[in-house]
Design a protein around this motif. Sequence first.
Motif, PDB file in Angstrom:
ATOM      1  N   PRO A  13     -34.726  15.074 -21.178  1.00  0.00           N
ATOM      2  CA  PRO A  13     -33.885  14.255 -21.374  1.00  0.00           C
ATOM      3  C   PRO A  13     -33.434  13.845 -22.701  1.00  0.00           C
ATOM      4  CG  PRO A  13     -34.257  13.818 -19.808  1.00  0.00           C
ATOM      5  CD  PRO A  13     -35.235  14.787 -19.993  1.00  0.00           C
ATOM      6  N   LYS A  14     -33.044  13.605 -23.815  1.00  0.00           N
ATOM      7  CA  LYS A  14     -32.866  13.217 -25.035  1.00  0.00           C
ATOM      8  C   LYS A  14     -32.404  11.287 -24.678  1.00  0.00           C
ATOM      9  CE  LYS A  14     -31.189  17.127 -27.468  1.00  0.00           C
ATOM     10  NZ  LYS A  14     -30.197  17.533 -27.708  1.00  0.00           N
ATOM     11  N   PHE A  15     -31.480  10.987 -23.554  1.00  0.00           N
ATOM     12  CA  PHE A  15     -31.081  10.114 -23.753  1.00  0.00           C
ATOM     13  C   PHE A  15     -31.263   9.147 -22.744  1.00  0.00           C
ATOM     14  CE2 PHE A  15     -28.565  12.614 -26.618  1.00  0.00           C
ATOM     15  CZ  PHE A  15     -28.016  11.860 -27.477  1.00  0.00           C
ATOM     16  N   ALA A  16     -32.436   9.466 -21.582  1.00  0.00           N
ATOM     17  CA  ALA A  16     -32.939   8.615 -20.806  1.00  0.00           C
ATOM     18  C   ALA A  16     -33.544   7.555 -20.465  1.00  0.00           C
ATOM     19  CB  ALA A  16     -33.783   9.497 -19.974  1.00  0.00           C
ATOM     20  N   GLY A  17     -33.771   6.504 -20.205  1.00  0.00           N
ATOM     21  CA  GLY A  17     -33.918   5.141 -20.687  1.00  0.00           C
ATOM     22  C   GLY A  17     -32.756   3.934 -20.968  1.00  0.00           C
ATOM     23  N   GLU A  18     -32.950   2.684 -21.105  1.00  0.00           N
ATOM     24  CA  GLU A  18     -32.414   1.642 -20.854  1.00  0.00           C
ATOM     25  C   GLU A  18     -32.050   0.849 -22.276  1.00  0.00           C
ATOM     26  OE1 GLU A  18     -31.571  -1.812 -18.010  1.00  0.00           O
ATOM     27  OE2 GLU A  18     -33.103  -0.588 -18.031  1.00  0.00           O
ATOM     28  N   LEU A  19     -31.655   0.604 -23.165  1.00  0.00           N
ATOM     29  CA  LEU A  19     -31.154  -0.180 -24.184  1.00  0.00           C
ATOM     30  C   LEU A  19     -31.615  -1.278 -24.026  1.00  0.00           C
ATOM     31  CD1 LEU A  19     -28.669   1.450 -26.171  1.00  0.00           C
ATOM     32  CD2 LEU A  19     -30.557   2.097 -26.718  1.00  0.00           C
ATOM     33  N   LYS A  20     -32.803  -1.936 -24.422  1.00  0.00           N
ATOM     34  CA  LYS A  20     -32.916  -3.445 -24.828  1.00  0.00           C
ATOM     35  C   LYS A  20     -31.454  -4.203 -25.091  1.00  0.00           C
ATOM     36  CE  LYS A  20     -38.340  -3.089 -24.155  1.00  0.00           C
ATOM     37  NZ  LYS A  20     -39.252  -3.015 -24.655  1.00  0.00           N
ATOM     38  N   ASN A  21     -31.196  -3.959 -26.451  1.00  0.00           N
ATOM     39  CA  ASN A  21     -30.100  -4.777 -27.191  1.00  0.00           C
ATOM     40  C   ASN A  21     -28.462  -4.246 -26.482  1.00  0.00           C
ATOM     41  OD1 ASN A  21     -32.077  -6.227 -28.199  1.00  0.00           O
ATOM     42  ND2 ASN A  21     -32.223  -4.659 -29.669  1.00  0.00           N
ATOM     43  N   ALA A  22     -28.583  -3.685 -25.362  1.00  0.00           N
ATOM     44  CA  ALA A  22     -27.122  -3.311 -24.846  1.00  0.00           C
ATOM     45  C   ALA A  22     -26.175  -4.342 -24.586  1.00  0.00           C
ATOM     46  CB  ALA A  22     -27.426  -2.946 -23.630  1.00  0.00           C
ATOM     47  N   ASN A  23     -25.178  -4.245 -25.286  1.00  0.00           N
ATOM     48  CA  ASN A  23     -23.981  -5.028 -24.990  1.00  0.00           C
ATOM     49  C   ASN A  23     -23.099  -4.675 -24.142  1.00  0.00           C
ATOM     50  OD1 ASN A  23     -22.988  -3.259 -26.871  1.00  0.00           O
ATOM     51  ND2 ASN A  23     -21.945  -4.913 -28.421  1.00  0.00           N
ATOM     52  N   ALA A  24     -23.045  -3.394 -23.606  1.00  0.00           N
ATOM     53  CA  ALA A  24     -22.127  -3.308 -22.651  1.00  0.00           C
ATOM     54  C   ALA A  24     -22.877  -1.702 -21.542  1.00  0.00           C
ATOM     55  CB  ALA A  24     -21.220  -2.277 -23.520  1.00  0.00           C
ATOM     56  N   ILE A  25     -22.325  -2.324 -20.233  1.00  0.00           N
ATOM     57  CA  ILE A  25     -23.007  -1.565 -19.581  1.00  0.00           C
ATOM     58  C   ILE A  25     -21.783  -1.324 -17.955  1.00  0.00           C
ATOM     59  CG2 ILE A  25     -24.457  -2.075 -16.877  1.00  0.00           C
ATOM     60  CD1 ILE A  25     -26.563  -2.387 -19.523  1.00  0.00           C
ATOM     61  N   GLY A  26     -22.507   0.301 -18.021  1.00  0.00           N
ATOM     62  CA  GLY A  26     -22.137   0.534 -16.966  1.00  0.00           C
ATOM     63  C   GLY A  26     -21.968   1.642 -15.783  1.00  0.00           C
ATOM     64  N   GLU A  27     -22.055   1.701 -14.328  1.00  0.00           N
ATOM     65  CA  GLU A  27     -22.017   2.147 -13.711  1.00  0.00           C
ATOM     66  C   GLU A  27     -21.360   2.836 -12.589  1.00  0.00           C
ATOM     67  OE1 GLU A  27     -25.893  -1.025 -12.598  1.00  0.00           O
ATOM     68  OE2 GLU A  27     -25.492  -0.329 -10.782  1.00  0.00           O
ATOM     69  N   GLU A  28     -22.023   3.581 -12.501  1.00  0.00           N
ATOM     70  CA  GLU A  28     -21.068   4.321 -10.802  1.00  0.00           C
ATOM     71  C   GLU A  28     -21.593   5.460 -10.217  1.00  0.00           C
ATOM     72  OE1 GLU A  28     -17.801   4.237 -11.195  1.00  0.00           O
ATOM     73  OE2 GLU A  28     -17.233   6.507  -9.689  1.00  0.00           O
ATOM     74  N   GLY A  29     -21.496   5.588  -9.081  1.00  0.00           N
ATOM     75  CA  GLY A  29     -21.978   5.796  -8.330  1.00  0.00           C
ATOM     76  C   GLY A  29     -21.200   6.915  -7.160  1.00  0.00           C
ATOM     77  N   ASN A  30     -21.372   7.744  -5.997  1.00  0.00           N
ATOM     78  CA  ASN A  30     -20.966   8.435  -5.996  1.00  0.00           C
ATOM     79  C   ASN A  30     -21.225   8.328  -4.097  1.00  0.00           C
ATOM     80  OD1 ASN A  30     -20.333  11.148  -3.471  1.00  0.00           O
ATOM     81  ND2 ASN A  30     -19.321  12.008  -5.942  1.00  0.00           N
ATOM     82  N   ILE A  31     -19.958   8.101  -3.584  1.00  0.00           N
ATOM     83  CA  ILE A  31     -20.220   7.264  -1.882  1.00  0.00           C
ATOM     84  C   ILE A  31     -21.093   8.894  -1.232  1.00  0.00           C
ATOM     85  CG2 ILE A  31     -19.846   7.022   0.216  1.00  0.00           C
ATOM     86  CD1 ILE A  31     -17.790   5.157  -1.876  1.00  0.00           C
TER      87      ILE A  31
END
Length: 122
Positions: A13-31
Motif C-alpha cells: 500500500p502506498k498510503f499506509a500510516g498516519e500523518l503527524k500533521n493531520a488536521n482531520a481524522i475520520g474513523e469507521e468500523g463494520n460491526i
Amino acid sequence: MYSKETINRFRNPKFAGELKNANAIGEEGNIKCGDVMKMSLEIENDIIKDIKFQTYGCMAAIASSDVMCELAKGKHIDEAANITAKDIADKLGKLPPVKFHCSILGTHALKRAIEDYKNKSK
Ligand code: FES
C-alpha cells in the motif's frame, strides 16, 4: 477471487500510516466483521494535500483504503466526498460481491474526516 490490483495494493500500500500533521481524522468500523479504518488528512484551503490510512481488516479493506487515498489526494473536499464505493471497486478491477462492503468503509471514513475538518474550521 481477487484481482492483481487488489493483491498488489494489499502487499504494497502506498498510503499506509498516519500523518503527524493531520488536521482531520475520520474513523469507521463494520460491526459485522469487526474491521476498522482510520483516515488522517492534511487539508489546506479545502484541498486534500495529503492522506494516509490505518486499517485493521481484510485484504479488500486494505486495498480499498489505499485506492480511496489515491482518489482523494489533491481533490477539493466536496469532490472527494463524492467518491463512491463503486469508484473504488472499479479501480480495483473486481471485488467479490461479499467484499463490496469493504470498499464502503473507506468512503465513510473519508466523509467523517471531512466533517471533522469542517467542524474544526467553524
Ligand atoms: Fe469487513 Fe472486509 S470483511 S471490511
